[in-house]
Design a protein around this motif. Structure first.
Motif, mmCIF file in Angstrom:
data_model
loop_
_atom_site.group_PDB
_atom_site.id
_atom_site.type_symbol
_atom_site.label_atom_id
_atom_site.label_comp_id
_atom_site.label_asym_id
_atom_site.label_seq_id
_atom_site.Cartn_x
_atom_site.Cartn_y
_atom_site.Cartn_z
ATOM 1 N N PHE A 171 0.823 -1.211 0.000
ATOM 2 C CA PHE A 171 0.000 0.000 0.000
ATOM 3 C C PHE A 171 0.859 1.263 0.000
ATOM 4 O O PHE A 171 0.625 2.193 -0.773
ATOM 5 N N VAL A 172 1.873 1.293 0.851
ATOM 6 C CA VAL A 172 2.742 2.469 0.932
ATOM 7 C C VAL A 172 3.508 2.650 -0.379
ATOM 8 O O VAL A 172 3.663 3.767 -0.862
ATOM 9 N N LEU A 205 1.037 4.079 -2.954
ATOM 10 C CA LEU A 205 0.735 5.464 -2.630
ATOM 11 C C LEU A 205 1.902 6.386 -2.978
ATOM 12 O O LEU A 205 1.718 7.456 -3.562
ATOM 13 N N ILE A 218 2.239 6.860 -6.796
ATOM 14 C CA ILE A 218 1.218 7.772 -7.312
ATOM 15 C C ILE A 218 1.573 9.213 -6.975
ATOM 16 O O ILE A 218 1.496 10.103 -7.831
ATOM 17 N N LEU A 219 1.974 9.468 -5.741
ATOM 18 C CA LEU A 219 2.320 10.837 -5.349
ATOM 19 C C LEU A 219 3.564 11.353 -6.071
ATOM 20 O O LEU A 219 3.614 12.515 -6.482
ATOM 21 N N TYR A 249 1.760 18.792 -5.284
ATOM 22 C CA TYR A 249 1.778 17.491 -4.625
ATOM 23 C C TYR A 249 2.996 17.288 -3.726
ATOM 24 O O TYR A 249 3.141 16.239 -3.112
ATOM 25 N N VAL A 252 3.515 11.980 3.441
ATOM 26 C CA VAL A 252 3.466 10.529 3.335
ATOM 27 C C VAL A 252 4.864 9.935 3.508
ATOM 28 O O VAL A 252 5.018 8.851 4.063
ATOM 29 N N SER A 300 5.332 7.170 6.128
ATOM 30 C CA SER A 300 5.681 5.840 5.637
ATOM 31 C C SER A 300 6.955 5.294 6.260
ATOM 32 O O SER A 300 7.148 4.083 6.285
#
Length: 182
Positions: free
Chosen positions: A7-8, A11, A14-15, A25, A32, A36
């Motif tokens: 998941f991390v 994410l 994507i970021l 962003y 994050v 993370s």
């Protein structure tokens, strides 16, 4: 498998992908990155892989001036969250009472590297990605095109694979972290 690592990783990819295209962003990416580090350190590999991403589709004959500007822009966009994430990871290890001496990471890596063997690493690779590797080899032209347009994805995959070499002997877990790139 490691669901939180997957998941991390997803994410962060994507970021980073959106941060290279839009400066707005950077703040969520930095947040994050800090968050993370408490879950999985490999999220910082996504930020490093962002150095290889182009802000728009790459065309043959990219001028040297545009290439230099792209590299400098990516270093700024990815450098700030990377440094803050590394500082957060360092502070988190101090709070948890771990050894954060600069030699800790290199000693751990060298210790694992000295006991490393190719056979379990390759076996873990095919256990984790077996069917996907066959599909990638079967449809290699679109995969090659995607990797050329988004070099961040193969950089992320290679970064996590290299991390698995010195991170211990639970190779499947390390390989699963780079699954979002496939």
């Amino acid at each position: 498998l490691d669901p939180s690592g997957f998941f991390v990783s997803l994410l962060m990819l994507i970021l980073v992908f959106h941060s290279v295209r839009d400066f707005r962003y950077i703040l969520p990416l930095t947040g994050v990155a800090i968050f993370s580090c408490g879950i999985r350190e490999n999220a910082l590999v996504a930020i490093i892989a962002g150095l290889f991403q182009w802000p728009e589709t790459v065309h043959i004959g990219l001028s040297a001036n545009k290439l230099i500007r792209t590299i400098l822009r990516n270093m700024l966009i990815c450098g700030i969250p990377l440094v803050i994430g590394l500082l957060a990871m360092n502070q988190l290890q101090k709070i948890m009472g771990g050894d954060v001496a600069p030699t800790f990471y290199s000693d751990t890596f060298l210790d694992n590297w000295s006991r490393w063997s190719l056979r379990p690493w390759v076996h873990s690779f095919f256990v984790t990605y077996g069917p996907v590797v066959i599909l990638i080899l079967w449809a290699w032209r679109p995969v090659w095109s995607l990797c050329f347009q988004h070099p961040m994805l193969p950089a992320f995959f290679v970064g996590n694979s290299l991390l698995s070499l010195g991170g211990g002997f639970d190779f499947e877990r390390f390989f699963s972290w780079s699954a979002p790139a496939l």
